[in-house]
Write an enzyme that holds these catalytic residues in place. Structure first.
Site, short mmCIF file in Angstrom:
data_model
loop_
_atom_site.label_atom_id
_atom_site.label_comp_id
_atom_site.label_asym_id
_atom_site.label_seq_id
_atom_site.Cartn_x
_atom_site.Cartn_y
_atom_site.Cartn_z
N GLU A 242 97.27 0.37 29.64
CA GLU A 242 97.54 0.73 31.04
C GLU A 242 96.39 0.22 31.91
O GLU A 242 95.27 0.76 31.85
CB GLU A 242 97.66 2.25 31.15
CG GLU A 242 97.77 2.77 32.59
CD GLU A 242 97.59 4.26 32.69
OE1 GLU A 242 97.09 4.73 33.72
OE2 GLU A 242 97.96 4.98 31.72
N LYS B 33 103.12 12.72 32.83
CA LYS B 33 101.69 12.64 32.55
C LYS B 33 101.01 13.92 33.03
O LYS B 33 101.05 14.24 34.22
CB LYS B 33 101.11 11.43 33.27
CG LYS B 33 99.59 11.34 33.25
CD LYS B 33 99.12 10.16 34.07
CE LYS B 33 97.61 10.13 34.21
NZ LYS B 33 97.15 8.97 35.02
#
Length: 214
Positions: free
Chosen positions: A43, A132
């Site tokens: 990421e 998340k």
């Protein structure tokens, strides 16, 4: 189909490397070091100057054996920039409905940050697959256990405060994966990309060991 493959890769790898760097070169070096250690979910945070270029380069070099995504995406414009650069998933620190729409349009998994049941509900209504939990250190694994009581179907990935020592607690609480940032990439400050590779391998090995016991 591509979206499904990305989600399957997330579940299989279980660890996402969160890359924050001062420039494109450092971002690529950190990411390559992680991939060399077997950590193939990357990421690239958009706090990194030239993050889209880093994503483009990493996708060209590692796209056939790693999944490159974008992080710290705050709006749909940034999301589209990331997707056009090759990002295969998009992560945000908070939920944004318009960003969810653009990701759905392109068939890209969107993983927004959540803190409350209300935020979880709104994210799910917008087609979000993975939530998340950020910052994870502010809540801990017990929060995940509690939330999955009334919502056992949700997939949560904590980021912030996750390390090799407490990863087992998060997974036993029911998390689909964990995000690792500074605990993994800190050696880059001393130019020790070899150490990042070692840490990445340790996280991958730990997850594979834990996967069969949780």
């Amino acid at each position: 189909m591509k979206k499904l493959k990305v989600l399957e890769s997330l579940s299989a790898c279980g660890v996402v490397a969160v890359i924050r760097a001062d420039n494109v070169e450092d971002a690529c070096k950190m990411s390559s070091a992680c991939i060399e250690g077997g950590l193939t979910m990357i990421e690239v945070a958009f706090t990194t100057p030239g993050a889209d270029e880093a994503i483009r380069r990493l996708t060209a070099e590692h796209g056939n054996h790693a999944v490159i995504g974008a992080g710290t995406v705050l709006d749909p414009v940034t999301a589209r920039i990331a997707i056009l650069a090759g990002a295969e998933f998009v992560v945000s620190p908070s939920f944004d409905s318009e960003t969810a729409k653009i990701c759905n349009l392109y068939g890209i998994p969107y993983m927004p940050g959540i803190l409350t049941l209300g935020e979880i509900k709104e994210a799910l209504k917008s087609g979000v697959d993975v939530l998340k939990l950020f910052p994870g250190s502010a809540f801990g694994p017990d929060f995940v256990k509690a939330v999955k009581g009334p919502m056992p179907h949700i997939s949560i990935m904590p980021t912030g405060g996750v390390d090799l020592e407490n990863m087992e607690q998060w997974l036993k609480a029911g998390c689909i994966a964990v995000g690792i940032g500074g605990n993994l990439t800190a050696p880059a400050k001393q130019g020790r990309y070899d150490k990042i590779t070692e840490l990445a391998a340790a996280y991958v090995a730990k997850y594979q060991t834990l996967r069969g016991s949780v």
